[in-house]
Design an enzyme around this catalytic site. Structure first.
Site, PDB file in Angstrom:
ATOM      1  N   ILE A 184     -22.404  30.653 -63.638  1.00 18.25           N
ATOM      2  CA  ILE A 184     -23.636  30.424 -64.395  1.00 18.25           C
ATOM      3  C   ILE A 184     -23.548  29.164 -65.263  1.00 18.25           C
ATOM      4  CG2 ILE A 184     -24.381  32.827 -64.427  1.00 18.25           C
ATOM      5  CD1 ILE A 184     -23.133  33.162 -67.151  1.00 18.25           C
ATOM      6  N   GLY A 240     -16.572  20.662 -69.580  1.00 13.57           N
ATOM      7  CA  GLY A 240     -15.268  20.049 -69.697  1.00 13.57           C
ATOM      8  C   GLY A 240     -14.123  21.031 -69.806  1.00 13.57           C
ATOM      9  N   MET A 241     -14.349  22.193 -70.446  1.00  9.62           N
ATOM     10  CA  MET A 241     -13.258  23.138 -70.635  1.00  9.62           C
ATOM     11  C   MET A 241     -13.080  24.083 -69.464  1.00  9.62           C
ATOM     12  SD  MET A 241     -11.567  22.676 -73.398  1.00  9.62           S
ATOM     13  CE  MET A 241     -10.786  24.251 -73.744  1.00  9.62           C
ATOM     14  N   VAL A 268     -18.118  29.063 -66.461  1.00  9.76           N
ATOM     15  CA  VAL A 268     -18.575  30.353 -66.987  1.00  9.76           C
ATOM     16  C   VAL A 268     -19.203  31.133 -65.842  1.00  9.76           C
ATOM     17  CG1 VAL A 268     -20.030  31.527 -68.670  1.00  9.76           C
ATOM     18  CG2 VAL A 268     -18.990  29.318 -69.252  1.00  9.76           C
ATOM     19  N   LYS A 278     -15.567  33.194 -69.367  1.00  8.70           N
ATOM     20  CA  LYS A 278     -15.297  31.756 -69.449  1.00  8.70           C
ATOM     21  C   LYS A 278     -13.858  31.513 -69.032  1.00  8.70           C
ATOM     22  CE  LYS A 278     -15.795  27.773 -72.533  1.00  8.70           C
ATOM     23  NZ  LYS A 278     -16.283  27.322 -73.860  1.00  8.70           N
ATOM     24  N   ASP A 281     -21.019  21.200 -82.032  1.00  7.31           N
ATOM     25  CA  ASP A 281     -21.709  20.784 -80.805  1.00  7.31           C
ATOM     26  C   ASP A 281     -23.003  21.581 -80.630  1.00  7.31           C
ATOM     27  OD1 ASP A 281     -22.100  19.271 -78.517  1.00  7.31           O
ATOM     28  OD2 ASP A 281     -20.947  20.612 -77.224  1.00  7.31           O
TER      29      ASP A 281
END
Length: 318
Positions: free
Chosen positions: A88, A92-93, A96, A113, A204
Protein backbone atom coordinates in the site's frame (compact mmCIF):
# COMPACT_ATOMS: atom_id res chain seq x y z
CA UNK A 1 11.92 9.35 -5.98
CA UNK A 2 14.54 7.35 -7.88
CA UNK A 3 13.25 4.47 -9.97
CA UNK A 4 14.41 0.98 -9.07
CA UNK A 5 13.12 -0.53 -12.30
CA UNK A 6 16.56 -0.83 -13.90
CA UNK A 7 18.28 -3.36 -11.69
CA UNK A 8 20.59 -4.66 -14.41
CA UNK A 9 23.28 -2.09 -13.59
CA UNK A 10 23.30 -2.97 -9.89
CA UNK A 11 25.87 -5.76 -9.29
CA UNK A 12 24.60 -8.91 -7.48
CA UNK A 13 26.35 -9.25 -4.12
CA UNK A 14 26.34 -11.61 -1.18
CA UNK A 15 25.00 -10.45 2.19
CA UNK A 16 28.53 -9.99 3.51
CA UNK A 17 29.48 -7.93 0.48
CA UNK A 18 26.37 -5.76 0.97
CA UNK A 19 27.46 -5.09 4.54
CA UNK A 20 30.83 -3.86 3.34
CA UNK A 21 29.16 -1.68 0.70
CA UNK A 22 26.99 -0.03 3.34
CA UNK A 23 29.96 0.44 5.66
CA UNK A 24 31.77 2.30 2.91
CA UNK A 25 28.72 4.34 1.87
CA UNK A 26 28.11 5.40 5.47
CA UNK A 27 31.76 6.05 6.25
CA UNK A 28 34.49 6.59 3.64
CA UNK A 29 37.00 5.64 6.33
CA UNK A 30 35.54 2.17 6.89
CA UNK A 31 37.70 -0.93 6.71
CA UNK A 32 39.28 -1.77 3.35
CA UNK A 33 37.44 -3.99 0.88
CA UNK A 34 40.63 -6.04 0.45
CA UNK A 35 40.57 -5.77 -3.30
CA UNK A 36 36.95 -6.90 -3.71
CA UNK A 37 36.15 -5.40 -7.11
CA UNK A 38 32.41 -6.13 -6.84
CA UNK A 39 32.14 -4.16 -3.58
CA UNK A 40 34.16 -1.26 -4.99
CA UNK A 41 31.97 -1.19 -8.12
CA UNK A 42 28.76 -1.25 -6.02
CA UNK A 43 29.92 1.68 -3.87
CA UNK A 44 30.79 3.66 -7.00
CA UNK A 45 27.39 2.80 -8.49
CA UNK A 46 25.44 4.17 -5.50
CA UNK A 47 27.58 7.27 -5.21
CA UNK A 48 27.17 8.08 -8.91
CA UNK A 49 23.41 7.44 -8.82
CA UNK A 50 22.92 9.63 -5.76
CA UNK A 51 24.77 12.51 -7.40
CA UNK A 52 23.59 12.24 -11.00
CA UNK A 53 19.99 11.07 -10.62
CA UNK A 54 18.99 12.83 -7.42
CA UNK A 55 20.89 16.13 -7.16
CA UNK A 56 18.16 17.63 -4.95
CA UNK A 57 17.85 14.52 -2.77
CA UNK A 58 20.05 13.74 0.23
CA UNK A 59 22.39 10.77 0.08
CA UNK A 60 20.34 8.68 2.51
CA UNK A 61 17.10 8.83 0.55
CA UNK A 62 18.88 8.41 -2.78
CA UNK A 63 20.69 5.26 -1.71
CA UNK A 64 17.61 3.96 0.08
CA UNK A 65 15.38 4.23 -2.98
CA UNK A 66 17.95 2.49 -5.14
CA UNK A 67 18.05 -0.47 -2.79
CA UNK A 68 14.34 -1.10 -2.40
CA UNK A 69 14.33 -3.75 -5.10
CA UNK A 70 17.11 -5.77 -3.50
CA UNK A 71 14.86 -7.48 -0.96
CA UNK A 72 11.26 -7.42 -2.17
CA UNK A 73 8.54 -8.69 0.19
CA UNK A 74 5.98 -11.09 -1.29
CA UNK A 75 2.28 -11.76 -0.81
CA UNK A 76 1.75 -14.27 1.96
CA UNK A 77 5.10 -13.61 3.60
CA UNK A 78 4.92 -13.92 7.38
CA UNK A 79 5.97 -11.14 9.71
CA UNK A 80 5.49 -12.54 13.17
CA UNK A 81 1.78 -13.32 13.56
CA UNK A 82 0.85 -11.45 10.38
CA UNK A 83 0.79 -12.37 6.67
CA UNK A 84 1.28 -9.76 3.96
CA UNK A 85 -1.72 -9.20 1.67
CA UNK A 86 -0.84 -6.33 -0.68
CA UNK A 87 1.55 -3.35 -0.87
CA UNK A 88 0.00 0.00 0.00
CA UNK A 89 3.03 2.30 -0.03
CA UNK A 90 6.79 2.61 -0.37
CA UNK A 91 9.51 5.11 0.42
CA UNK A 92 13.12 5.63 1.38
CA UNK A 93 12.94 3.47 4.50
CA UNK A 94 11.14 0.53 2.90
CA UNK A 95 7.62 -0.56 2.04
CA UNK A 96 4.22 -0.66 3.75
CA UNK A 97 1.83 -3.58 3.31
CA UNK A 98 -1.73 -4.40 4.26
CA UNK A 99 -1.51 -7.54 6.37
CA UNK A 100 -3.79 -9.88 8.34
CA UNK A 101 -3.25 -11.63 11.65
CA UNK A 102 -3.08 -15.37 10.94
CA UNK A 103 -2.21 -17.05 14.25
CA UNK A 104 -5.85 -17.95 14.83
CA UNK A 105 -6.29 -16.03 18.09
CA UNK A 106 -8.35 -13.30 16.47
CA UNK A 107 -8.81 -11.59 13.10
CA UNK A 108 -7.27 -8.17 12.50
CA UNK A 109 -6.00 -6.24 9.50
CA UNK A 110 -2.98 -4.02 10.04
CA UNK A 111 -0.30 -2.08 8.19
CA UNK A 112 3.15 -3.67 8.25
CA UNK A 113 6.13 -1.43 7.57
CA UNK A 114 9.22 -3.32 6.40
CA UNK A 115 12.77 -2.05 6.46
CA UNK A 116 13.69 -4.46 3.68
CA UNK A 117 17.14 -4.46 2.12
CA UNK A 118 18.19 -1.46 4.21
CA UNK A 119 18.52 -3.85 7.18
CA UNK A 120 22.08 -4.23 5.93
CA UNK A 121 22.77 -0.66 7.02
CA UNK A 122 23.56 -0.06 10.67
CA UNK A 123 22.42 3.56 10.43
CA UNK A 124 19.12 2.59 8.75
CA UNK A 125 18.47 -0.07 11.40
CA UNK A 126 19.03 2.53 14.09
CA UNK A 127 16.63 5.00 12.46
CA UNK A 128 13.99 2.30 11.93
CA UNK A 129 14.32 1.11 15.52
CA UNK A 130 13.97 4.68 16.74
CA UNK A 131 10.71 5.08 14.81
CA UNK A 132 9.32 2.14 16.79
CA UNK A 133 10.60 3.55 20.08
CA UNK A 134 9.04 6.95 19.43
CA UNK A 135 5.70 5.49 18.35
CA UNK A 136 5.65 3.40 21.53
CA UNK A 137 5.67 6.69 23.47
CA UNK A 138 2.61 8.02 21.65
CA UNK A 139 -1.02 7.19 22.35
CA UNK A 140 -3.42 9.63 20.69
CA UNK A 141 -6.64 9.17 18.67
CA UNK A 142 -5.17 11.13 15.76
CA UNK A 143 -1.84 9.27 15.55
CA UNK A 144 -1.60 5.84 13.90
CA UNK A 145 -0.67 3.59 16.81
CA UNK A 146 2.11 1.02 17.01
CA UNK A 147 0.77 -2.51 17.60
CA UNK A 148 3.89 -4.69 17.42
CA UNK A 149 7.42 -4.93 16.05
CA UNK A 150 9.86 -7.67 15.22
CA UNK A 151 12.18 -9.35 12.72
CA UNK A 152 10.86 -11.72 10.04
CA UNK A 153 12.34 -15.15 9.39
CA UNK A 154 14.47 -13.77 6.55
CA UNK A 155 15.88 -11.00 8.71
CA UNK A 156 13.66 -8.09 7.65
CA UNK A 157 12.76 -5.68 10.44
CA UNK A 158 9.10 -4.70 10.60
CA UNK A 159 6.64 -2.52 12.50
CA UNK A 160 2.98 -3.48 12.86
CA UNK A 161 0.82 -0.35 12.77
CA UNK A 162 -2.82 0.60 12.90
CA UNK A 163 -4.28 0.30 9.39
CA UNK A 164 -5.88 3.55 8.26
CA UNK A 165 -8.45 3.08 5.51
CA UNK A 166 -8.49 6.61 4.16
CA UNK A 167 -7.05 9.18 1.76
CA UNK A 168 -4.52 11.95 2.18
CA UNK A 169 -5.73 15.13 3.85
CA UNK A 170 -5.39 17.28 0.70
CA UNK A 171 -7.63 14.94 -1.29
CA UNK A 172 -10.04 14.54 1.62
CA UNK A 173 -10.47 18.30 2.04
CA UNK A 174 -10.60 19.22 -1.65
CA UNK A 175 -14.41 19.27 -1.70
CA UNK A 176 -14.94 20.40 1.91
CA UNK A 177 -15.98 23.86 3.05
CA UNK A 178 -13.43 26.06 4.82
CA UNK A 179 -15.13 25.36 8.15
CA UNK A 180 -15.05 21.57 7.64
CA UNK A 181 -11.46 21.69 6.43
CA UNK A 182 -10.44 23.60 9.55
CA UNK A 183 -12.26 21.02 11.69
CA UNK A 184 -10.16 18.24 10.14
CA UNK A 185 -7.01 20.31 10.45
CA UNK A 186 -7.67 20.90 14.17
CA UNK A 187 -7.41 17.14 14.65
CA UNK A 188 -3.95 17.24 13.11
CA UNK A 189 -3.01 20.14 15.37
CA UNK A 190 -4.10 18.08 18.37
CA UNK A 191 -1.91 15.16 17.25
CA UNK A 192 1.17 17.33 16.72
CA UNK A 193 0.66 19.21 20.00
CA UNK A 194 0.44 15.88 21.81
CA UNK A 195 3.60 14.57 20.10
CA UNK A 196 5.42 17.75 21.12
CA UNK A 197 4.21 17.29 24.71
CA UNK A 198 5.99 13.93 24.59
CA UNK A 199 9.09 15.70 23.21
CA UNK A 200 8.68 14.06 19.78
CA UNK A 201 9.25 16.11 16.61
CA UNK A 202 7.72 14.64 13.45
CA UNK A 203 9.87 16.63 10.97
CA UNK A 204 8.01 15.51 7.83
CA UNK A 205 4.41 16.75 8.05
CA UNK A 206 2.89 16.72 4.57
CA UNK A 207 -0.37 15.58 2.92
CA UNK A 208 0.83 12.02 2.29
CA UNK A 209 1.58 11.57 6.01
CA UNK A 210 -1.91 12.62 7.15
CA UNK A 211 -4.76 10.29 6.22
CA UNK A 212 -8.46 10.98 6.77
CA UNK A 213 -10.69 7.94 7.16
CA UNK A 214 -14.29 7.48 6.06
CA UNK A 215 -15.53 8.89 9.38
CA UNK A 216 -13.59 12.12 8.90
CA UNK A 217 -10.94 11.23 11.49
CA UNK A 218 -7.44 12.49 10.68
CA UNK A 219 -4.45 10.28 11.48
CA UNK A 220 -0.82 11.41 11.52
CA UNK A 221 1.57 8.66 10.43
CA UNK A 222 5.12 7.90 9.29
CA UNK A 223 7.47 8.91 12.07
CA UNK A 224 10.42 7.55 10.08
CA UNK A 225 12.48 10.74 10.42
CA UNK A 226 11.07 11.85 13.78
CA UNK A 227 13.34 12.75 16.68
CA UNK A 228 13.18 13.53 20.34
CA UNK A 229 13.44 17.28 20.86
CA UNK A 230 16.74 17.01 22.71
CA UNK A 231 18.20 14.88 19.89
CA UNK A 232 17.12 17.40 17.27
CA UNK A 233 18.81 20.22 19.17
CA UNK A 234 22.05 18.32 19.78
CA UNK A 235 22.22 16.10 16.62
CA UNK A 236 22.46 12.47 17.72
CA UNK A 237 24.58 11.48 14.73
CA UNK A 238 21.98 9.72 12.56
CA UNK A 239 21.09 12.83 10.60
CA UNK A 240 24.75 13.67 10.11
CA UNK A 241 25.56 10.13 8.97
CA UNK A 242 22.55 9.56 6.74
CA UNK A 243 21.59 13.03 5.57
CA UNK A 244 18.47 15.07 6.13
CA UNK A 245 15.32 13.26 5.02
CA UNK A 246 12.73 15.95 4.32
CA UNK A 247 10.10 17.15 1.87
CA UNK A 248 11.29 20.48 0.53
CA UNK A 249 7.85 22.02 -0.06
CA UNK A 250 6.84 21.72 3.61
CA UNK A 251 10.18 21.65 5.43
CA UNK A 252 11.24 24.62 7.55
CA UNK A 253 14.30 26.57 6.36
CA UNK A 254 16.37 25.49 9.38
CA UNK A 255 16.06 21.87 8.23
CA UNK A 256 18.34 22.72 5.29
CA UNK A 257 21.27 23.75 7.45
CA UNK A 258 23.20 22.34 10.38
CA UNK A 259 21.29 24.34 12.99
CA UNK A 260 19.22 22.49 15.58
CA UNK A 261 15.58 21.80 14.68
CA UNK A 262 12.86 22.56 17.21
CA UNK A 263 9.07 22.28 17.40
CA UNK A 264 8.97 25.40 15.21
CA UNK A 265 9.86 23.19 12.21
CA UNK A 266 6.66 21.19 12.63
CA UNK A 267 4.68 24.41 13.10
CA UNK A 268 6.13 25.74 9.84
CA UNK A 269 5.10 22.54 8.04
CA UNK A 270 1.60 22.80 9.52
CA UNK A 271 1.30 26.37 8.26
CA UNK A 272 2.49 25.38 4.79
CA UNK A 273 -0.01 22.53 4.71
CA UNK A 274 -2.86 24.76 5.88
CA UNK A 275 -2.09 27.31 3.14
CA UNK A 276 -2.41 24.50 0.62
CA UNK A 277 -5.66 23.20 2.09
CA UNK A 278 -7.32 26.61 2.30
CA UNK A 279 -6.08 28.13 -0.97
CA UNK A 280 -6.22 24.98 -3.07
CA UNK A 281 -2.73 25.77 -4.37
CA UNK A 282 0.72 24.44 -3.55
CA UNK A 283 2.58 26.78 -1.24
CA UNK A 284 5.18 28.84 -3.13
CA UNK A 285 7.82 31.30 -1.90
CA UNK A 286 9.79 34.05 -3.60
CA UNK A 287 13.13 32.37 -2.84
CA UNK A 288 14.34 28.78 -2.31
CA UNK A 289 14.50 27.90 1.39
CA UNK A 290 18.20 27.16 1.18
CA UNK A 291 18.69 30.94 0.69
CA UNK A 292 16.51 32.09 3.56
CA UNK A 293 19.33 32.30 6.08
CA UNK A 294 20.96 35.00 3.95
CA UNK A 295 20.14 38.30 5.71
CA UNK A 296 20.11 40.07 2.33
CA UNK A 297 17.15 37.96 1.18
CA UNK A 298 13.61 39.24 1.74
CA UNK A 299 11.26 36.28 1.52
CA UNK A 300 7.61 36.68 0.57
CA UNK A 301 4.76 34.22 0.07
CA UNK A 302 3.94 33.79 -3.62
CA UNK A 303 0.74 31.79 -3.12
CA UNK A 304 -2.26 34.12 -3.18
CA UNK A 305 -4.45 34.26 -0.08
CA UNK A 306 -6.64 37.15 -1.23
CA UNK A 307 -9.78 35.03 -1.58
CA UNK A 308 -9.67 33.94 2.07
CA UNK A 309 -11.23 35.74 5.07
CA UNK A 310 -8.91 38.39 6.54
CA UNK A 311 -8.58 36.70 9.94
CA UNK A 312 -7.56 33.43 8.27
CA UNK A 313 -5.10 35.30 6.06
CA UNK A 314 -3.50 36.75 9.18
CA UNK A 315 -3.07 33.30 10.70
CA UNK A 316 -1.58 31.86 7.52
CA UNK A 317 0.83 34.76 6.97
CA UNK A 318 2.03 34.42 10.56
Amino acid sequence: MISTADNRARPPLTTEQWRRVFALVESPHAATTEGDAAVIDAVAFFQSKTLSEAPETNAFVGVADLLLGASTPTVGQRCGNYALIEPIGSGGMGSVWRARRVDGLYTQEVAVKLLGSLALSAQARARFAREGELLARLSHPNIARLIDAGVSDDGQRFLVLELIDGIDIASACAAKSQRDTLAVFRQLLSAVAYAHSQLVLHRDIKPANVLVDQNGVAKLLDFGVAKLAIEAEQDDGLTRAMGQALTERYAAPEQFCADGVSTAADVFALGSLLIELMSGEKVQWSHPKRQWMNPAISVTLSTSLDALPEDLQAVLRK
